[in-house]
Enzyme design. Structure first.
Site, mmCIF file in Angstrom:
data_model
loop_
_atom_site.group_PDB
_atom_site.id
_atom_site.type_symbol
_atom_site.label_atom_id
_atom_site.label_comp_id
_atom_site.label_asym_id
_atom_site.label_seq_id
_atom_site.Cartn_x
_atom_site.Cartn_y
_atom_site.Cartn_z
ATOM 1 N N ASP A 138 0.676 -1.099 -0.126
ATOM 2 C CA ASP A 138 0.189 -0.193 -0.436
ATOM 3 C C ASP A 138 0.744 1.161 -0.100
ATOM 4 O O ASP A 138 1.446 2.191 0.675
ATOM 5 C CB ASP A 138 -0.617 -0.073 1.136
ATOM 6 C CG ASP A 138 -1.392 1.234 1.359
ATOM 7 O OD1 ASP A 138 -2.340 1.638 0.490
ATOM 8 O OD2 ASP A 138 -2.131 1.333 2.745
ATOM 9 N N GLU A 159 -1.348 -1.201 -4.721
ATOM 10 C CA GLU A 159 -2.746 -0.980 -5.251
ATOM 11 C C GLU A 159 -2.227 0.348 -6.365
ATOM 12 O O GLU A 159 -1.375 0.751 -5.822
ATOM 13 C CB GLU A 159 -3.016 0.297 -3.690
ATOM 14 C CG GLU A 159 -4.284 0.924 -3.783
ATOM 15 C CD GLU A 159 -4.761 1.948 -2.752
ATOM 16 O OE1 GLU A 159 -5.039 3.135 -2.409
ATOM 17 O OE2 GLU A 159 -4.971 0.806 -1.389
ATOM 18 N N ASP A 161 -2.313 0.874 7.629
ATOM 19 C CA ASP A 161 -1.666 0.291 6.249
ATOM 20 C C ASP A 161 -1.410 -1.084 5.337
ATOM 21 O O ASP A 161 -0.839 -0.810 4.948
ATOM 22 C CB ASP A 161 -0.467 1.099 5.952
ATOM 23 C CG ASP A 161 -0.473 3.560 6.269
ATOM 24 O OD1 ASP A 161 -1.127 3.670 5.388
ATOM 25 O OD2 ASP A 161 0.027 3.866 7.502
#
Length: 182
Positions: A7, A69, A141
């Site tokens: 991420d 992502e 996160d």
């Protein structure tokens, strides 16, 4: 198969590693790579921290695949550009480690993990905890990174088969295109 989820973020990049054994998923590790000890204006130094951090995670946990992502465009164009550079450093690190990189949007990850694309961070954390039988909630996160790894574990093979069958490929926007001449 061992999967590393990333991420990306310029201040905090989450990572999560899961092992897929048949239909079972097992938690291996998760955490964050933080760049806040670097001078705020020193973007190259912060990107190096991310690049080196990803290399360290790959060396330690030996994943066979990765999922990152996809950056979305938000209201602040400067923040979007900085996030894109952080994501680029992460993807480059993964590629230099010879890992295949799958890409998923936050919406796809939330749908895969929580069942709907509008899930809040707390819902993603709770579902990741449940899916991986964790004793406590992972940080936000790290939970997103684990969610990306879970998404890839469940959808990766199907997405690859679909792409091969339909010719679905990423746009060639990164390839050189001849410009105009007068």
């Amino acid at each position: 198969m061992r999967i590393l989820g990333i991420d990306p973020g310029l201040r905090t990049t989450g990572f999560g590693v899961v092992e897929k054994d048949g239909q079972q998923l097992h938690y291996i590790a998760s955490g964050t790579i933080r760049t806040d000890k670097q001078v705020q204006g020193d973007l190259p130094a912060r990107l190096k921290v991310l690049f080196d951090g990803i290399h360290e995670v790959v060396a330690r946990y030996q994943p066979e695949s990765s999922a990152v992502e996809i950056v979305f465009v938000n209201v602040n164009p400067q923040a979007t550009l900085l996030l894109g550079q952080a994501r680029g450093a992460c993807v480059t690190a993964l590629v230099t480690c010879n890992l295949p990189v799958a890409e998923y949007t936050a919406l796809q990850m939330k749908q895969a993990v929580a069942g709907h694309g509008m899930a809040k961070k707390a819902q993603v954390q709770e579902m990741v905890k449940r899916l991986l039988n964790l004793p406590g909630l992972p940080g936000p996160d790290a939970a997103d990174a684990l969610g990306l790894a879970i998404t890839h574990a469940h959808a990766g093979q199907s997405m690859a088969r679909l792409a091969a069958a339909t010719g679905l490929q990423r746009a060639t926007s990164g390839m050189y295109k001849a410009g105009r001449s007068r």
